[in-house]
Enzyme design. Structure first.
Site, mmCIF file in Angstrom:
data_model
loop_
_atom_site.group_PDB
_atom_site.id
_atom_site.type_symbol
_atom_site.label_atom_id
_atom_site.label_comp_id
_atom_site.label_asym_id
_atom_site.label_seq_id
_atom_site.Cartn_x
_atom_site.Cartn_y
_atom_site.Cartn_z
ATOM 1 N N LYS A 110 0.813 -1.224 0.000
ATOM 2 C CA LYS A 110 0.000 0.000 0.000
ATOM 3 C C LYS A 110 0.846 1.274 0.000
ATOM 4 O O LYS A 110 0.413 2.302 -0.531
ATOM 5 C CB LYS A 110 -0.956 0.006 1.203
ATOM 6 C CG LYS A 110 -1.988 -1.099 1.171
ATOM 7 C CD LYS A 110 -2.979 -0.905 0.010
ATOM 8 C CE LYS A 110 -3.984 -2.019 -0.053
ATOM 9 N NZ LYS A 110 -4.894 -1.922 -1.195
ATOM 10 N N GLU A 129 -9.504 5.842 3.105
ATOM 11 C CA GLU A 129 -10.311 4.774 3.702
ATOM 12 C C GLU A 129 -9.351 3.617 3.968
ATOM 13 O O GLU A 129 -8.265 3.577 3.381
ATOM 14 C CB GLU A 129 -11.398 4.343 2.720
ATOM 15 C CG GLU A 129 -10.985 3.302 1.702
ATOM 16 C CD GLU A 129 -9.965 3.814 0.679
ATOM 17 O OE1 GLU A 129 -9.964 5.009 0.372
ATOM 18 O OE2 GLU A 129 -9.173 2.991 0.196
ATOM 19 N N SER A 136 1.878 -9.681 -0.574
ATOM 20 C CA SER A 136 1.465 -8.274 -0.526
ATOM 21 C C SER A 136 1.666 -7.629 0.840
ATOM 22 O O SER A 136 1.804 -6.401 0.924
ATOM 23 C CB SER A 136 -0.010 -8.167 -0.922
ATOM 24 O OG SER A 136 -0.790 -9.054 -0.127
HETATM 25 C C1 LIG Z 1 -7.891 0.082 0.591
HETATM 26 C C2 LIG Z 1 -8.495 -1.016 1.371
HETATM 27 C C3 LIG Z 1 -7.664 -2.250 1.386
HETATM 28 C C4 LIG Z 1 -6.657 -2.532 2.284
HETATM 29 N N1 LIG Z 1 -5.824 -3.617 2.137
HETATM 30 C C5 LIG Z 1 -5.895 -4.490 1.225
HETATM 31 C C6 LIG Z 1 -4.850 -5.503 1.078
HETATM 32 C C7 LIG Z 1 -4.846 -6.356 -0.044
HETATM 33 C C8 LIG Z 1 -5.951 -6.337 -1.065
HETATM 34 O O1 LIG Z 1 -5.994 -5.107 -1.745
HETATM 35 P P1 LIG Z 1 -5.536 -5.001 -3.280
HETATM 36 O O2 LIG Z 1 -4.082 -5.273 -3.346
HETATM 37 O O3 LIG Z 1 -5.886 -3.602 -3.680
HETATM 38 O O4 LIG Z 1 -6.348 -6.036 -4.032
HETATM 39 C C9 LIG Z 1 -3.826 -7.266 -0.202
HETATM 40 N N2 LIG Z 1 -2.814 -7.375 0.695
HETATM 41 C C10 LIG Z 1 -2.788 -6.595 1.793
HETATM 42 C C11 LIG Z 1 -1.652 -6.753 2.768
HETATM 43 C C12 LIG Z 1 -3.807 -5.637 2.019
HETATM 44 O O5 LIG Z 1 -3.755 -4.858 3.142
HETATM 45 C C13 LIG Z 1 -6.322 -1.694 3.438
HETATM 46 O O6 LIG Z 1 -7.092 -0.818 3.820
HETATM 47 O O7 LIG Z 1 -5.236 -1.874 4.007
#
Ligand SMILES: CC/C=C(/N=C/c1c(COP(=O)(O)O)cnc(C)c1O)C(=O)O
Length: 381
Positions: free
Chosen positions: A82, A104, A365
């Protein structure tokens, strides 16, 4: 995107000009060597890029796969991919003269990334988070507050990511000349899906070069979990023209009935949510369905339009992993490689053994610190 006309900009009148301004600022920044220089320097010295591509021979052996490679976004600063998007959008916000950021969050990783980037750049930060997610990702709430962000609890509806996006969009609509909304996934009204996948594609550019250097050839399959689609698109886009299988792992939750999962490919139909037209879990009347997943970051009724189009066009295969399969995937990685994955990433781990591929590159991720209480309860840690 794609033959189904997904994406678009379904936003209220008051947001049209800010979205046009954002698109213009984004295009100008991409072409500005100073912006690129600062972004690359921050990615290197603050985020810690490039993240490693880690071989996982013991995991591979247990799965009966010749080679497994892990792209380690869990090692990026704040513990997930992120930060790549949050930092770039915070730099863009400052370039646009915005003094504050709205965001968010579901898993809390996007919220922490925004809070860290805003502390770094001297911007005020307000993060909207469902009360259910605040409880199950409590460590990230504490980290956001330590970075000086305000965490605004959302108590509407299912009190998870969907409602957090609603509140963040509403807050932005009322404050769009002073605040920039950093949308955390490849979702929302144009230009957000394009912005987010562009800033996240650093993952795939690095991974493609690293695997060619380390293995001397491309993997048979590239796998990522999919919530809104940002880590998946970021990893896969640089591989789109290669003869490589692309696999997205969605949240199979604890059942196949509506409300028991968050698997959009298959059960989802095309609809509009949060400003864009994409695959959406909805009932016959078009009401958005409830979703469920052990992982907050995948617990969302829509899939970003670009990844949805790639799935509908058959370029990306969508599989699903249940809560139990994700937990088993996490346990297996911990025991074979000494790496603790986020529950979201564990959905990607859970499908590796089903691919029949000899070599696989998985996007890890995020790290699992935020999920310790869930792991302790489920795995008896
Ligand atoms: C924006 C809302 C999604 C969030 N996280 C999604 C997330 C995801 C899924 O989100 P995407 O990569 O956008 O599909 C995958 N791996 C981790 C470690 C994540 O935290 C958040 O708020 O942290």
């Amino acid at each position: 995107y794609g033959a189904h006309g997904l994406g678009g900009c379904y936003a209220p009148e008051t947001l049209m000009q800010p979205l046009l301004d954002l698109e213009a600022a984004f295009v100008a920044a991409l072409e500005d060597p100073d912006f690129q220089r600062e972004l690359q320097a921050e990615l290197r010295t603050f985020v810690g890029r490039p993240t490693p591509l880690t071989p996982a021979p013991r995991l591979a052996r247990e799965l009966g796969i010749a080679e497994v490679w892990l792209k380690r976004e869990d090692l990026a600063h704040t513990g997930a991919h992120k930060i790549n998007n949050a930092l770039a959008q915070a730099l863009l916000a400052r370039r646009m003269g915005r003094e504050e950021v709205i965001a968010e969050t579901g898993a809390g990783q996007h919220g922490v990334a925004c809070a860290a980037a805003c502390a770094r750049l001297g911007l005020r930060c307000t993060v909207y988070m469902g009360e259910v997610d605040m409880a199950r990702q409590a460590p990230n709430v504490a980290r956001m507050r330590l970075f000086g962000a305000e965490v605004a609890p959302v108590s509407a509806g299912s009190r998870t990511l969907k409602e957090a996006v609603n509140e963040a969009l509403r807050a932005w609509a009322g404050n769009c000349h002073r605040a920039h909304y950093i949308l955390g996934s490849a979702l929302g009204p144009h230009p957000f899906p394009l912005l987010v996948r562009t800033f996240q594609s650093v993952i795939g550019r690095e991974a493609r070069a690293q695997v060619l250097e380390a293995a001397g050839r491309l993997p048979e399959a590239v796998v990522a979990c999919a919530g809104g689609g940002s880590n998946g698109l970021g990893l896969m886009v640089p591989f789109l023209d290669d003869a490589v299988r692309l696999v997205a792992a969605e949240a199979g939750g604890h059942g196949t009935d509506p409300g028991q999962h968050a698997a959009r490919v298959g059960p989802g139909r095309i609809g509009v949510l949060h400003g864009c037209r994409s695959l959406l879990l909805q009932d016959e009347a078009g009401w958005t369905s409830d979703t469920a997943s052990i992982s907050a970051g995948l617990d969302y009724p829509s899939l970003g339009p670009e990844l949805a189009a790639l799935c509908l066009d058959g370029r990306v295969e969508a599989l699903r992993a249940t809560d139990a399969e994700a937990l088993e995937g996490a346990r297996r990685l911990c025991r074979t490689e000494g790496i603790l994955p986020a529950l979201e990433s564990s959905h990607g781990l859970a499908v590796l053994g089903r691919l029949g591929a000899r070599s696989v590159l998985l996007g890890l991720s995020g790290r699992g610190d935020k999920d310790l209480s869930t792991y302790q309860a489920a795995l008896g840690a």
